[in-house]
Design a protein around this motif. Structure first.
Motif, PDB file in Angstrom:
ATOM      1  N   ASN A 134      -6.572  -6.928   2.228  1.00 54.54           N
ATOM      2  CA  ASN A 134      -6.061  -7.928   1.290  1.00 54.54           C
ATOM      3  C   ASN A 134      -5.239  -7.358   0.149  1.00 54.54           C
ATOM      4  O   ASN A 134      -4.723  -8.119  -0.675  1.00 54.54           O
ATOM      5  CB  ASN A 134      -7.240  -8.730   0.717  1.00 54.54           C
ATOM      6  N   TYR A 135      -5.126  -6.035   0.074  1.00 52.45           N
ATOM      7  CA  TYR A 135      -4.333  -5.445  -1.001  1.00 52.45           C
ATOM      8  C   TYR A 135      -2.855  -5.777  -0.795  1.00 52.45           C
ATOM      9  O   TYR A 135      -2.291  -5.513   0.268  1.00 52.45           O
ATOM     10  CB  TYR A 135      -4.504  -3.926  -1.044  1.00 52.45           C
ATOM     11  N   GLN A 136      -2.232  -6.361  -1.800  1.00 56.34           N
ATOM     12  CA  GLN A 136      -0.808  -6.672  -1.712  1.00 56.34           C
ATOM     13  C   GLN A 136       0.030  -5.395  -1.761  1.00 56.34           C
ATOM     14  O   GLN A 136       0.995  -5.235  -1.019  1.00 56.34           O
ATOM     15  CB  GLN A 136      -0.409  -7.610  -2.870  1.00 56.34           C
ATOM     16  N   THR A 137      -0.363  -4.482  -2.648  1.00 51.75           N
ATOM     17  CA  THR A 137       0.276  -3.171  -2.735  1.00 51.75           C
ATOM     18  C   THR A 137      -0.671  -2.158  -2.103  1.00 51.75           C
ATOM     19  O   THR A 137      -1.810  -2.012  -2.559  1.00 51.75           O
ATOM     20  CB  THR A 137       0.544  -2.782  -4.194  1.00 51.75           C
ATOM     21  N   PRO A 138      -0.229  -1.460  -1.057  1.00 54.27           N
ATOM     22  CA  PRO A 138      -1.130  -0.541  -0.371  1.00 54.27           C
ATOM     23  C   PRO A 138      -1.647   0.545  -1.316  1.00 54.27           C
ATOM     24  O   PRO A 138      -0.890   1.083  -2.137  1.00 54.27           O
ATOM     25  CB  PRO A 138      -0.242   0.082   0.717  1.00 54.27           C
ATOM     26  N   PRO A 139      -2.933   0.867  -1.253  1.00 54.74           N
ATOM     27  CA  PRO A 139      -3.443   1.964  -2.063  1.00 54.74           C
ATOM     28  C   PRO A 139      -2.837   3.291  -1.623  1.00 54.74           C
ATOM     29  O   PRO A 139      -2.468   3.458  -0.451  1.00 54.74           O
ATOM     30  CB  PRO A 139      -4.948   1.932  -1.797  1.00 54.74           C
ATOM     31  N   THR A 140      -2.703   4.195  -2.559  1.00 56.21           N
ATOM     32  CA  THR A 140      -2.220   5.541  -2.248  1.00 56.21           C
ATOM     33  C   THR A 140      -3.334   6.533  -2.548  1.00 56.21           C
ATOM     34  O   THR A 140      -4.376   6.180  -3.104  1.00 56.21           O
ATOM     35  CB  THR A 140      -0.971   5.887  -3.074  1.00 56.21           C
ATOM     36  N   THR A 141      -3.115   7.774  -2.167  1.00 56.84           N
ATOM     37  CA  THR A 141      -4.118   8.810  -2.413  1.00 56.84           C
ATOM     38  C   THR A 141      -3.454  10.001  -3.086  1.00 56.84           C
ATOM     39  O   THR A 141      -2.236  10.200  -2.968  1.00 56.84           O
ATOM     40  CB  THR A 141      -4.765   9.271  -1.092  1.00 56.84           C
ATOM     41  N   SER A 142      -4.250  10.784  -3.800  1.00 52.97           N
ATOM     42  CA  SER A 142      -3.714  11.976  -4.439  1.00 52.97           C
ATOM     43  C   SER A 142      -4.778  13.060  -4.508  1.00 52.97           C
ATOM     44  O   SER A 142      -5.981  12.784  -4.489  1.00 52.97           O
ATOM     45  CB  SER A 142      -3.182  11.657  -5.843  1.00 52.97           C
TER      46      SER A 142
ATOM     47  N   ASN B 121      -5.753   5.550  -5.364  1.00 62.40           N
ATOM     48  CA  ASN B 121      -4.960   4.921  -6.425  1.00 62.40           C
ATOM     49  C   ASN B 121      -4.612   3.481  -6.070  1.00 62.40           C
ATOM     50  O   ASN B 121      -4.037   3.199  -5.016  1.00 62.40           O
ATOM     51  CB  ASN B 121      -3.669   5.709  -6.645  1.00 62.40           C
ATOM     52  N   PHE B 122      -4.968   2.574  -6.984  1.00 63.26           N
ATOM     53  CA  PHE B 122      -4.635   1.162  -6.847  1.00 63.26           C
ATOM     54  C   PHE B 122      -3.723   0.764  -8.009  1.00 63.26           C
ATOM     55  O   PHE B 122      -3.526   1.535  -8.956  1.00 63.26           O
ATOM     56  CB  PHE B 122      -5.906   0.308  -6.875  1.00 63.26           C
ATOM     57  N   THR B 123      -3.212  -0.429  -7.959  1.00 64.47           N
ATOM     58  CA  THR B 123      -2.340  -0.887  -9.050  1.00 64.47           C
ATOM     59  C   THR B 123      -3.097  -0.992 -10.366  1.00 64.47           C
ATOM     60  O   THR B 123      -2.498  -0.895 -11.431  1.00 64.47           O
ATOM     61  CB  THR B 123      -1.736  -2.260  -8.702  1.00 64.47           C
TER      62      THR B 123
ATOM     63  N   LYS C  19      -0.390  -1.247  11.594  1.00 68.13           N
ATOM     64  CA  LYS C  19       0.061  -1.785  10.300  1.00 68.13           C
ATOM     65  C   LYS C  19      -0.130  -0.812   9.146  1.00 68.13           C
ATOM     66  O   LYS C  19       0.759  -0.627   8.314  1.00 68.13           O
ATOM     67  CB  LYS C  19      -0.677  -3.091   9.995  1.00 68.13           C
ATOM     68  N   PHE C  20      -1.283  -0.157   9.097  1.00 72.55           N
ATOM     69  CA  PHE C  20      -1.580   0.674   7.934  1.00 72.55           C
ATOM     70  C   PHE C  20      -0.838   2.003   7.978  1.00 72.55           C
ATOM     71  O   PHE C  20      -0.477   2.551   6.931  1.00 72.55           O
ATOM     72  CB  PHE C  20      -3.092   0.867   7.810  1.00 72.55           C
ATOM     73  N   LEU C  21      -0.591   2.512   9.182  1.00 74.35           N
ATOM     74  CA  LEU C  21       0.253   3.702   9.295  1.00 74.35           C
ATOM     75  C   LEU C  21       1.660   3.400   8.795  1.00 74.35           C
ATOM     76  O   LEU C  21       2.290   4.220   8.124  1.00 74.35           O
ATOM     77  CB  LEU C  21       0.316   4.177  10.747  1.00 74.35           C
ATOM     78  N   GLN C  22       2.144   2.206   9.104  1.00 79.18           N
ATOM     79  CA  GLN C  22       3.479   1.814   8.656  1.00 79.18           C
ATOM     80  C   GLN C  22       3.507   1.599   7.140  1.00 79.18           C
ATOM     81  O   GLN C  22       4.406   2.063   6.454  1.00 79.18           O
ATOM     82  CB  GLN C  22       3.915   0.540   9.389  1.00 79.18           C
ATOM     83  N   ARG C  23       2.489   0.915   6.617  1.00 74.83           N
ATOM     84  CA  ARG C  23       2.435   0.645   5.185  1.00 74.83           C
ATOM     85  C   ARG C  23       2.382   1.923   4.357  1.00 74.83           C
ATOM     86  O   ARG C  23       2.939   2.001   3.267  1.00 74.83           O
ATOM     87  CB  ARG C  23       1.194  -0.213   4.866  1.00 74.83           C
ATOM     88  N   SER C  24       1.722   2.941   4.894  1.00 77.84           N
ATOM     89  CA  SER C  24       1.586   4.198   4.162  1.00 77.84           C
ATOM     90  C   SER C  24       2.770   5.131   4.384  1.00 77.84           C
ATOM     91  O   SER C  24       2.822   6.225   3.819  1.00 77.84           O
ATOM     92  CB  SER C  24       0.293   4.911   4.573  1.00 77.84           C
ATOM     93  N   GLY C  25       3.729   4.685   5.241  1.00 79.28           N
ATOM     94  CA  GLY C  25       4.914   5.505   5.488  1.00 79.28           C
ATOM     95  C   GLY C  25       4.734   6.560   6.547  1.00 79.28           C
ATOM     96  O   GLY C  25       5.599   7.420   6.726  1.00 79.28           O
ATOM     97  N   ARG C  26       3.610   6.512   7.285  1.00 73.81           N
ATOM     98  CA  ARG C  26       3.341   7.533   8.292  1.00 73.81           C
ATOM     99  C   ARG C  26       4.142   7.315   9.576  1.00 73.81           C
ATOM    100  O   ARG C  26       4.368   8.250  10.338  1.00 73.81           O
ATOM    101  CB  ARG C  26       1.850   7.564   8.627  1.00 73.81           C
TER     102      ARG C  26
ATOM    103  N   THR D 247     -13.666   8.612   5.022  1.00 72.49           N
ATOM    104  CA  THR D 247     -13.280   8.457   3.627  1.00 72.49           C
ATOM    105  C   THR D 247     -12.078   7.524   3.452  1.00 72.49           C
ATOM    106  O   THR D 247     -11.156   7.534   4.270  1.00 72.49           O
ATOM    107  CB  THR D 247     -12.913   9.822   3.023  1.00 72.49           C
ATOM    108  N   PRO D 248     -12.055   6.740   2.352  1.00 78.21           N
ATOM    109  CA  PRO D 248     -10.881   5.909   2.066  1.00 78.21           C
ATOM    110  C   PRO D 248      -9.581   6.709   1.928  1.00 78.21           C
ATOM    111  O   PRO D 248      -8.501   6.159   2.128  1.00 78.21           O
ATOM    112  CB  PRO D 248     -11.254   5.241   0.734  1.00 78.21           C
ATOM    113  N   VAL D 249      -9.685   7.997   1.582  1.00 78.30           N
ATOM    114  CA  VAL D 249      -8.482   8.826   1.462  1.00 78.30           C
ATOM    115  C   VAL D 249      -7.724   8.836   2.790  1.00 78.30           C
ATOM    116  O   VAL D 249      -6.490   8.822   2.823  1.00 78.30           O
ATOM    117  CB  VAL D 249      -8.845  10.266   1.035  1.00 78.30           C
TER     118      VAL D 249
END
Length: 279
Positions: free
Chosen positions: A54-62, A31-33, A165-172, A259-261
């Motif tokens: 470069n994503y300003q808002t981190p992508p999420t997954t579902s 999921n992107f903006t 950085k990405f673990l932090q951005r995703s809330g992990r 996978t990007p997920v």
């Protein structure tokens, strides 16, 4: 009796293996903006990893919807399957497994058994492949499930990340931990087995690779092995070369882009192993 295998797009198996054994893959969502994309269908892995930093808002997954799983199971029933084993990313990491359980419980006229291997990426994928091979060989549902439980206990996924950085951005992990990690240039090393995730740290990239090789050696004899990476195929091939002395099977092992997920949480530049200990 025809047993078919279902999994999700986080399994990271090569396309030729999925096709060879008739494995059904249910895609998760990225999921992107600007919208949501089906993993592996509507967005390529290269495109995703090139853009991720470069994503300003981190992508999420579902997770896929219950109906998506139900339709996949119904299609296999209509094609002659008598039983289904549905194997998915660890329920401690994602809601995908729980959605599959709900869909399986709602099915009529066919037995659908769900299995949680407690792993991710090819840690799930190698177990999916083993199930498909056993199904093709005519093993019973009970025989396959017993073997899968054994394999899951012996399957380890461990990888060195390039950044926190990405673990932090995703809330992990917490922002505080990520801040300290960046300040110290810490390289996180993640390890997963039987649904449990552990995180250790190395001071340098070379130290992180050494940690991976020491972990592989500590497992002892290996039944099966694979390489995984996030947009870091050259680093993965270097890791293959470094591991040859302690594990001969590494020469012919898969090297798969994650996978990007999963990659949305760990970021580009990660490399690691999936290893199944020998009995």
């Amino acid at each position: 009796m025809t047993i078919k295998i279902v999994t999700d797009s986080t399994c990271d198996l090569p396309g030729e293996i999925i096709e060879k054994y008739g494995i059904t893959v249910v895609p998760a969502y990225i999921n992107f903006t600007d919208g949501s994309y089906l993993d592996g269908i509507e967005i390529s892995r290269k495109e995703f990893y090139d853009k991720l930093p470069n994503y300003q808002t981190p992508p999420t997954t579902s997770a896929p919807a219950i109906g998506t799983f139900a339709r996949a199971y119904k299609k296999l029933l209509d094609e002659g399957a008598t039983k289904i084993i549905s194997i998915h990313i660890s329920s401690t990491l994602s809601g995908i497994y729980n959605v599959a359980v709900l869909a399986a419980e709602a099915m009529e006229n066919i037995v659908v058994k769900t299995f949680d291997p407690g792993n991710l990426s090819l840690g799930t994928g190698l177990i999916v492949e083993a199930a498909a091979k056993m199904a093709e060989a005519g093993k019973s549902l009970e025989e396959i499930l017993v073997k899968l439980k054994d394999l899951a206990q012996r399957t380890y996924t461990f990888a060195a990340l390039d950044t926190l950085k990405f673990l932090q951005r995703s809330g992990r992990i917490s922002r505080l931990k990520a801040g300290f990690g960046s300040l110290l240039q810490v390289k996180p090393v993640l390890k997963m087995n039987a649904g449990q995730v552990a995180m250790e740290a190395a001071r340098t990239s070379n130290g992180a690779i050494k940690h991976l090789l020491e972990t592989l050696k500590s497992l002892g004899p290996i039944e099966s092995i694979a390489l995984v990476h996030t947009n870091a195929s050259e680093r993965a091939e270097l890791l293959r070369t470094q591991a040859k002395e302690m594990c001969a099977q590494i020469s012919e092992a898969y090297s798969m882009e994650v996978t990007p997920v999963i990659g949305s949480h760990i970021g580009p530049g990660a490399v690691g192993f999936v290893a199944i200990k020998a009995t």
